[in-house]
Design a protein around this motif. Structure first.
Motif, PDB file in Angstrom:
ATOM      1  N   ALA A 181      -3.471  -8.477  13.655  1.00 37.68           N
ATOM      2  CA  ALA A 181      -2.412  -7.171  14.182  1.00 37.68           C
ATOM      3  C   ALA A 181      -1.565  -7.556  12.645  1.00 37.68           C
ATOM      4  N   THR A 182      -0.857  -8.743  12.571  1.00 33.51           N
ATOM      5  CA  THR A 182       0.709  -8.888  11.445  1.00 33.51           C
ATOM      6  C   THR A 182       0.002  -8.835  10.014  1.00 33.51           C
ATOM      7  N   LEU A 183      -1.148  -9.234   9.529  1.00 34.71           N
ATOM      8  CA  LEU A 183      -1.707  -8.968   8.721  1.00 34.71           C
ATOM      9  C   LEU A 183      -2.233  -7.872   7.845  1.00 34.71           C
ATOM     10  N   ALA A 184      -2.812  -6.994   9.286  1.00 33.81           N
ATOM     11  CA  ALA A 184      -2.749  -5.584   8.909  1.00 33.81           C
ATOM     12  C   ALA A 184      -1.941  -5.161   8.288  1.00 33.81           C
ATOM     13  N   GLU A 185      -0.415  -5.247   9.547  1.00 33.67           N
ATOM     14  CA  GLU A 185       0.363  -4.275   8.796  1.00 33.67           C
ATOM     15  C   GLU A 185       1.325  -5.029   7.312  1.00 33.67           C
ATOM     16  N   ARG A 186       1.229  -5.736   6.870  1.00 31.64           N
ATOM     17  CA  ARG A 186       1.872  -6.492   6.239  1.00 31.64           C
ATOM     18  C   ARG A 186       0.823  -5.850   4.624  1.00 31.64           C
ATOM     19  N   GLU A 187      -0.287  -5.755   4.454  1.00 35.51           N
ATOM     20  CA  GLU A 187      -1.508  -5.188   3.831  1.00 35.51           C
ATOM     21  C   GLU A 187      -1.026  -4.181   3.506  1.00 35.51           C
ATOM     22  N   ALA A 188      -0.801  -3.394   4.818  1.00 40.34           N
ATOM     23  CA  ALA A 188      -0.842  -1.786   4.698  1.00 40.34           C
ATOM     24  C   ALA A 188       0.710  -1.321   3.671  1.00 40.34           C
ATOM     25  N   GLN A 189       1.990  -2.841   3.561  1.00 43.79           N
ATOM     26  CA  GLN A 189       3.252  -2.097   3.076  1.00 43.79           C
ATOM     27  C   GLN A 189       2.932  -3.482   1.454  1.00 43.79           C
ATOM     28  N   ASP A 190       2.007  -3.729   1.115  1.00 40.45           N
ATOM     29  CA  ASP A 190       1.937  -4.343   0.195  1.00 40.45           C
ATOM     30  C   ASP A 190       2.834  -6.072   0.225  1.00 40.45           C
ATOM     31  N   TYR A 191       2.913  -6.226   1.626  1.00 38.92           N
ATOM     32  CA  TYR A 191       3.738  -7.665   1.113  1.00 38.92           C
ATOM     33  C   TYR A 191       2.836  -8.541   0.668  1.00 38.92           C
ATOM     34  N   ARG A 192       4.042  -9.352  -0.196  1.00 41.96           N
ATOM     35  CA  ARG A 192       3.723 -10.185  -1.187  1.00 41.96           C
ATOM     36  C   ARG A 192       4.501 -11.693  -1.133  1.00 41.96           C
ATOM     37  N   GLY A 193       3.607 -12.410  -1.077  1.00 40.78           N
ATOM     38  CA  GLY A 193       5.045 -13.973  -0.993  1.00 40.78           C
ATOM     39  C   GLY A 193       5.058 -14.744  -2.294  1.00 40.78           C
ATOM     40  N   LEU A 194       5.433 -16.037  -1.859  1.00 40.09           N
ATOM     41  CA  LEU A 194       5.272 -16.718  -3.071  1.00 40.09           C
ATOM     42  C   LEU A 194       6.197 -16.654  -4.778  1.00 40.09           C
ATOM     43  N   GLY A 195       5.293 -15.937  -5.448  1.00 40.03           N
ATOM     44  CA  GLY A 195       6.364 -15.653  -6.782  1.00 40.03           C
ATOM     45  C   GLY A 195       6.232 -14.443  -6.714  1.00 40.03           C
ATOM     46  N   GLN A 196       5.215 -13.750  -6.897  1.00 38.73           N
ATOM     47  CA  GLN A 196       5.580 -12.246  -5.980  1.00 38.73           C
ATOM     48  C   GLN A 196       6.859 -11.789  -5.765  1.00 38.73           C
ATOM     49  N   ALA A 197       6.483 -12.149  -4.632  1.00 45.92           N
ATOM     50  CA  ALA A 197       7.938 -12.267  -3.465  1.00 45.92           C
ATOM     51  C   ALA A 197       9.369 -12.505  -4.212  1.00 45.92           C
ATOM     52  N   LEU A 198       9.791 -13.558  -5.285  1.00 43.28           N
ATOM     53  CA  LEU A 198      10.759 -13.588  -6.000  1.00 43.28           C
ATOM     54  C   LEU A 198      10.836 -12.328  -6.960  1.00 43.28           C
ATOM     55  N   ILE A 199       9.943 -12.323  -6.985  1.00 42.83           N
ATOM     56  CA  ILE A 199      10.460 -11.410  -8.276  1.00 42.83           C
ATOM     57  C   ILE A 199      10.211 -10.067  -8.161  1.00 42.83           C
ATOM     58  N   GLY A 200      10.143  -9.928  -6.852  1.00 37.41           N
ATOM     59  CA  GLY A 200       9.528  -8.178  -6.140  1.00 37.41           C
ATOM     60  C   GLY A 200      11.168  -8.433  -6.357  1.00 37.41           C
ATOM     61  N   SER A 201      11.651  -9.277  -5.246  1.00 40.65           N
ATOM     62  CA  SER A 201      13.267  -9.155  -4.829  1.00 40.65           C
ATOM     63  C   SER A 201      13.558  -8.366  -5.638  1.00 40.65           C
ATOM     64  N   LEU A 202      14.098  -9.523  -6.481  1.00 37.19           N
ATOM     65  CA  LEU A 202      15.166  -9.583  -7.630  1.00 37.19           C
ATOM     66  C   LEU A 202      14.763  -8.552  -8.269  1.00 37.19           C
ATOM     67  N   PHE A 203      13.363  -7.921  -8.765  1.00 33.91           N
ATOM     68  CA  PHE A 203      13.171  -6.525  -9.529  1.00 33.91           C
ATOM     69  C   PHE A 203      13.737  -5.261  -8.938  1.00 33.91           C
ATOM     70  N   MET A 204      13.978  -5.123  -7.557  1.00 33.30           N
ATOM     71  CA  MET A 204      14.089  -4.104  -6.138  1.00 33.30           C
ATOM     72  C   MET A 204      15.774  -4.328  -6.578  1.00 33.30           C
ATOM     73  N   ALA A 205      16.265  -5.409  -6.896  1.00 36.65           N
ATOM     74  CA  ALA A 205      17.866  -5.537  -6.910  1.00 36.65           C
ATOM     75  C   ALA A 205      18.352  -4.753  -8.336  1.00 36.65           C
ATOM     76  N   VAL A 206      17.151  -4.984  -9.340  1.00 38.77           N
ATOM     77  CA  VAL A 206      17.984  -4.363 -10.432  1.00 38.77           C
ATOM     78  C   VAL A 206      17.599  -3.034 -10.637  1.00 38.77           C
ATOM     79  N   LEU A 207      16.797  -2.548 -10.186  1.00 39.38           N
ATOM     80  CA  LEU A 207      16.461  -0.942  -9.820  1.00 39.38           C
ATOM     81  C   LEU A 207      17.708  -0.258  -8.896  1.00 39.38           C
ATOM     82  N   ASP A 208      18.012  -1.248  -7.878  1.00 42.75           N
ATOM     83  CA  ASP A 208      19.300  -0.853  -7.321  1.00 42.75           C
ATOM     84  C   ASP A 208      20.355  -0.481  -8.068  1.00 42.75           C
ATOM     85  N   ARG A 209      20.812  -0.800  -8.563  1.00 40.59           N
ATOM     86  CA  ARG A 209      21.863  -1.194 -10.018  1.00 40.59           C
ATOM     87  C   ARG A 209      21.274  -0.869 -11.730  1.00 40.59           C
TER      88      ARG A 209
END
Length: 221
Positions: A181-209
């Motif tokens: 169930a958790t995997l399906a929810e994360r698939e729907a929201q395109d959750y990503r871990g590892l280096g993808q998570a680091l770049i995704g969250s940093l890129f979000m901070a860039v866009l926010d600014r």
């Protein structure tokens, strides 16, 4: 650049590349007072090799380590690093790393969407070296990040080289902690871990600014 030395654009800080270090530099430059920051990326994607990596940071005495009750000491940190590079440590550089590394992690958690957790069972890479932490704590694993938050910009992140994105953190993937169930929810929201998570969250901070990223712009000497 136009002729007669008239620049098309001027900036206080120009960041070359868009990997983890570059995005961090752009965010911190903006937050610490630079009025105009621009990121120049020679390709059409952000993330560099960080986006394809495990994304883990090795930061001794970090806040997550301390919160998990994993003790550390300056003596052990120096002993471990010196055993890996005997006689090669620059004292000023080492001091800067030891003092500012934990502060950087704290800054991430307070000012950006970047989130880590201490991987208790992930040992130092040389677990039997002097000063090592064989039971982990210094290595930080990324919390999975929902790429749905990036909207159209998600397509601009350099993709993983795996067959498909890891939908959780490395710790969750290894332990098998995510149910269907958790995997399906994360698939729907395109959750990503590892280096993808680091770049995704940093890129979000860039866009926010509203820090601009100029794609396919190669710097030349």
């Amino acid at each position: 650049m136009a002729q007669d030395n008239e620049w098309d654009r001027e900036a206080d800080v120009v960041v070359l590349g868009s990997g983890g270090a570059a995005l961090t530099a752009a965010i911190s430059a903006y937050d610490f007072g630079a009025e105009e920051v621009v990121i120049l990326e020679k390709s059409g994607m952000v993330g560099g090799t960080t986006a394809m990596s495990g994304g883990m940071l090795w930061i001794p005495n970090n806040p997550y380590q301390i919160a998990a009750g994993i003790g550390d000491s300056d003596e052990d940190i120096v002993a471990y690093l010196d055993s890996l590079a005997p006689g090669a440590l620059d004292p000023e550089t080492l001091m800067a790393f030891m003092e500012n590394g934990p502060e950087m992690i704290r800054y991430f958690s307070e000012k950006t969407p970047v989130r880590f957790h201490a991987f208790k069972d992930f040992p130092d890479y040389q677990p039997y070296a002097p000063g090592a932490k064989p039971d982990g704590g210094r290595s930080l694993d990324n919390e999975a990040f929902a790429f749905s938050r990036l909207g159209k910009w998600a397509a601009r992140v350099n993709p993983t080289k795996m067959a498909y994105p890891v939908r959780g953190s490395l710790m969750e993937a290894i332990s098998g902690a995510l149910d269907e169930a958790t995997l399906a929810e994360r698939e729907a929201q395109d959750y990503r871990g590892l280096g993808q998570a680091l770049i995704g969250s940093l890129f979000m901070a860039v866009l926010d600014r509203n820090i601009p990223v100029e794609f396919e712009k190669r710097a030349r000497k």
